[in-house]
Design a protein around this motif. Structure first.
Motif, PDB file in Angstrom:
ATOM      1  N   SER A   1       9.441  26.235   7.530  1.00  0.00           N
ATOM      2  CA  SER A   1       8.213  26.997   7.342  1.00  0.00           C
ATOM      3  C   SER A   1       7.307  26.238   6.380  1.00  0.00           C
ATOM      4  O   SER A   1       7.762  25.357   5.649  1.00  0.00           O
ATOM      5  N   LYS A   2       6.049  26.603   6.359  1.00  0.00           N
ATOM      6  CA  LYS A   2       5.101  25.914   5.492  1.00  0.00           C
ATOM      7  C   LYS A   2       5.403  26.131   4.009  1.00  0.00           C
ATOM      8  O   LYS A   2       4.889  25.411   3.169  1.00  0.00           O
ATOM      9  N   GLU A   3       6.241  27.097   3.708  1.00  0.00           N
ATOM     10  CA  GLU A   3       6.649  27.310   2.320  1.00  0.00           C
ATOM     11  C   GLU A   3       7.690  26.287   1.875  1.00  0.00           C
ATOM     12  O   GLU A   3       8.058  26.247   0.700  1.00  0.00           O
ATOM     13  N   ASN A   4       8.188  25.476   2.797  1.00  0.00           N
ATOM     14  CA  ASN A   4       9.191  24.459   2.490  1.00  0.00           C
ATOM     15  C   ASN A   4       8.583  23.078   2.770  1.00  0.00           C
ATOM     16  O   ASN A   4       8.877  22.465   3.789  1.00  0.00           O
ATOM     17  N   PRO A   5       7.738  22.575   1.864  1.00  0.00           N
ATOM     18  CA  PRO A   5       7.057  21.306   2.122  1.00  0.00           C
ATOM     19  C   PRO A   5       8.016  20.115   2.133  1.00  0.00           C
ATOM     20  O   PRO A   5       9.068  20.138   1.497  1.00  0.00           O
ATOM     21  N   SER A   6       7.601  19.106   2.859  1.00  0.00           N
ATOM     22  CA  SER A   6       8.355  17.863   2.932  1.00  0.00           C
ATOM     23  C   SER A   6       7.343  16.727   2.887  1.00  0.00           C
ATOM     24  O   SER A   6       6.480  16.630   3.756  1.00  0.00           O
ATOM     25  N   TRP A   7       7.431  15.903   1.868  1.00  0.00           N
ATOM     26  CA  TRP A   7       6.505  14.787   1.688  1.00  0.00           C
ATOM     27  C   TRP A   7       7.211  13.486   2.035  1.00  0.00           C
ATOM     28  O   TRP A   7       8.267  13.184   1.489  1.00  0.00           O
ATOM     29  N   LEU A   8       6.627  12.731   2.944  1.00  0.00           N
ATOM     30  CA  LEU A   8       7.120  11.402   3.289  1.00  0.00           C
ATOM     31  C   LEU A   8       6.329  10.399   2.458  1.00  0.00           C
ATOM     32  O   LEU A   8       5.121  10.242   2.647  1.00  0.00           O
ATOM     33  N   TRP A   9       6.992   9.751   1.514  1.00  0.00           N
ATOM     34  CA  TRP A   9       6.395   8.737   0.655  1.00  0.00           C
ATOM     35  C   TRP A   9       6.701   7.369   1.264  1.00  0.00           C
ATOM     36  O   TRP A   9       7.861   7.080   1.586  1.00  0.00           O
ATOM     37  N   THR A  10       5.695   6.531   1.425  1.00  0.00           N
ATOM     38  CA  THR A  10       5.906   5.234   2.071  1.00  0.00           C
ATOM     39  C   THR A  10       5.237   4.100   1.307  1.00  0.00           C
ATOM     40  O   THR A  10       4.215   4.288   0.648  1.00  0.00           O
ATOM     41  N   ALA A  11       5.846   2.922   1.442  1.00  0.00           N
ATOM     42  CA  ALA A  11       5.294   1.679   0.908  1.00  0.00           C
ATOM     43  C   ALA A  11       5.187   0.708   2.077  1.00  0.00           C
ATOM     44  O   ALA A  11       6.191   0.364   2.702  1.00  0.00           O
ATOM     45  N   LEU A  12       3.964   0.290   2.392  1.00  0.00           N
ATOM     46  CA  LEU A  12       3.701  -0.579   3.535  1.00  0.00           C
ATOM     47  C   LEU A  12       3.273  -1.953   3.028  1.00  0.00           C
ATOM     48  O   LEU A  12       2.421  -2.051   2.137  1.00  0.00           O
TER      49      LEU A  12
ATOM     50  N   GLU B   1       0.867  -1.175   0.000  1.00  0.00           N
ATOM     51  CA  GLU B   1       0.000   0.000   0.000  1.00  0.00           C
ATOM     52  C   GLU B   1       0.906   1.228   0.000  1.00  0.00           C
ATOM     53  O   GLU B   1       1.832   1.317   0.798  1.00  0.00           O
ATOM     54  N   LEU B   2       0.638   2.171  -0.896  1.00  0.00           N
ATOM     55  CA  LEU B   2       1.486   3.340  -1.071  1.00  0.00           C
ATOM     56  C   LEU B   2       0.728   4.615  -0.715  1.00  0.00           C
ATOM     57  O   LEU B   2      -0.457   4.738  -1.018  1.00  0.00           O
ATOM     58  N   ASP B   3       1.424   5.554  -0.090  1.00  0.00           N
ATOM     59  CA  ASP B   3       0.809   6.843   0.219  1.00  0.00           C
ATOM     60  C   ASP B   3       1.900   7.843   0.566  1.00  0.00           C
ATOM     61  O   ASP B   3       3.074   7.480   0.729  1.00  0.00           O
ATOM     62  N   GLU B   4       1.496   9.097   0.720  1.00  0.00           N
ATOM     63  CA  GLU B   4       2.425  10.164   1.070  1.00  0.00           C
ATOM     64  C   GLU B   4       1.782  11.040   2.146  1.00  0.00           C
ATOM     65  O   GLU B   4       0.563  11.170   2.196  1.00  0.00           O
ATOM     66  N   VAL B   5       2.629  11.593   3.016  1.00  0.00           N
ATOM     67  CA  VAL B   5       2.181  12.425   4.132  1.00  0.00           C
ATOM     68  C   VAL B   5       2.938  13.737   4.084  1.00  0.00           C
ATOM     69  O   VAL B   5       4.159  13.754   3.928  1.00  0.00           O
ATOM     70  N   TRP B   6       2.220  14.821   4.264  1.00  0.00           N
ATOM     71  CA  TRP B   6       2.803  16.156   4.191  1.00  0.00           C
ATOM     72  C   TRP B   6       3.328  16.607   5.545  1.00  0.00           C
ATOM     73  O   TRP B   6       2.746  16.344   6.585  1.00  0.00           O
TER      74      TRP B   6
ATOM     75  N   GLU C   1      -8.846  -0.624   0.441  1.00  0.00           N
ATOM     76  CA  GLU C   1      -7.612  -1.221  -0.060  1.00  0.00           C
ATOM     77  C   GLU C   1      -6.351  -0.549   0.490  1.00  0.00           C
ATOM     78  O   GLU C   1      -5.287  -1.142   0.471  1.00  0.00           O
ATOM     79  N   THR C   2      -6.479   0.687   0.965  1.00  0.00           N
ATOM     80  CA  THR C   2      -5.325   1.387   1.538  1.00  0.00           C
ATOM     81  C   THR C   2      -5.543   1.683   3.024  1.00  0.00           C
ATOM     82  O   THR C   2      -4.887   2.559   3.592  1.00  0.00           O
ATOM     83  N   ALA C   3      -6.424   0.934   3.651  1.00  0.00           N
ATOM     84  CA  ALA C   3      -6.776   1.192   5.055  1.00  0.00           C
ATOM     85  C   ALA C   3      -5.585   1.056   5.998  1.00  0.00           C
ATOM     86  O   ALA C   3      -5.440   1.843   6.938  1.00  0.00           O
ATOM     87  N   HIS C   4      -4.725   0.071   5.761  1.00  0.00           N
ATOM     88  CA  HIS C   4      -3.573  -0.107   6.647  1.00  0.00           C
ATOM     89  C   HIS C   4      -2.604   1.066   6.532  1.00  0.00           C
ATOM     90  O   HIS C   4      -2.068   1.538   7.532  1.00  0.00           O
ATOM     91  N   MET C   5      -2.405   1.542   5.318  1.00  0.00           N
ATOM     92  CA  MET C   5      -1.517   2.679   5.107  1.00  0.00           C
ATOM     93  C   MET C   5      -2.102   3.935   5.750  1.00  0.00           C
ATOM     94  O   MET C   5      -1.381   4.694   6.407  1.00  0.00           O
ATOM     95  N   GLU C   6      -3.399   4.147   5.590  1.00  0.00           N
ATOM     96  CA  GLU C   6      -4.043   5.325   6.186  1.00  0.00           C
ATOM     97  C   GLU C   6      -3.983   5.252   7.716  1.00  0.00           C
ATOM     98  O   GLU C   6      -3.765   6.252   8.384  1.00  0.00           O
ATOM     99  N   ARG C   7      -4.150   4.065   8.281  1.00  0.00           N
ATOM    100  CA  ARG C   7      -4.053   3.905   9.731  1.00  0.00           C
ATOM    101  C   ARG C   7      -2.627   4.189  10.197  1.00  0.00           C
ATOM    102  O   ARG C   7      -2.395   4.803  11.236  1.00  0.00           O
ATOM    103  N   TRP C   8      -1.654   3.723   9.418  1.00  0.00           N
ATOM    104  CA  TRP C   8      -0.258   3.979   9.764  1.00  0.00           C
ATOM    105  C   TRP C   8       0.030   5.476   9.730  1.00  0.00           C
ATOM    106  O   TRP C   8       0.720   5.998  10.601  1.00  0.00           O
TER     107      TRP C   8
END
Length: 165
Positions: free
Chosen positions: A40-51, A30-35, A114-121
């Motif tokens: 500062s908020k002008e410098n975003p950082s996205w954590l991309w994960t594969a669970l 399951e793949l997803d990304e978290v902001w 289908e992505t419930a485990h990733m969303e819970r994580w």
């Protein structure tokens, strides 16, 4: 200080391949990304994960400043080689479809489960690490520290599952 403690912990972590349970033929990722942001908020950082759905371990992750196909490609390349041939599911972000083979990847809505485990994580991550809370006064001041915290969190998560198995 806390910073020195974190640096020492991260230096002593085993490589990712030693943190993971063996792959099974039926595994699905399951793949997803978290902001988040750095400085500062002008410098975003996205954590991309594969669970891995079966083990609940993070088998690949990257931190990038965007949600584009290059970041999705970096995630695909960061997945442990033993898991790279697994089927994948994600939300409808076009970046995944641009870099993952259609024969192995499905884009699904949240209502499918289908992505419930990733969303819970992701929810657990946001509860446990203040810099990932959506509206927060806690944030990383440097990319180096941000990456160290993420590295430490991923390893402790995976190692706890490995030790429990």
């Amino acid at each position: 200080t806390l910073i020195r403690w974190l640096e020492k912990k991260v230096e002593r972590l085993p490589p990712q391949k030693e943190q993971l349970l063996p792959r099974a033929a039926s595994d699905v990722l399951e793949l997803d990304e978290v902001w988040s942001f750095v400085g500062s908020k002008e410098n975003p950082s996205w954590l991309w994960t594969a669970l891995c759905r079966r083990t609940r371990q993070i088998v690949g992750w990257v931190v990038r400043d965007s949600r584009d196909a290059f970041a999705a490609l970096d995630l695909r390349n960061a997945i442990d080689p033993r898991y790279q041939s697994c089927p994948t599911v994600s939300d409808f972000l076009g970046s995944y479809e641009a870099v993952l083979p259609p024969s192995k990847h499905r884009s699904v809505g949240k209502e499918t489960g289908e992505t419930a485990h990733m969303e819970r994580w992701n929810g657990t991550l946001r509860q446990r690490i203040g810099r990932f809370v959506r509206k927060t006064l806690s944030f990383s001041k440097s990319e180096k520290r941000h990456l160290q915290v993420v590295t430490w969190w991923m390893a402790t998560h995976n190692l706890a599952i490995l030790e429990a198995a």
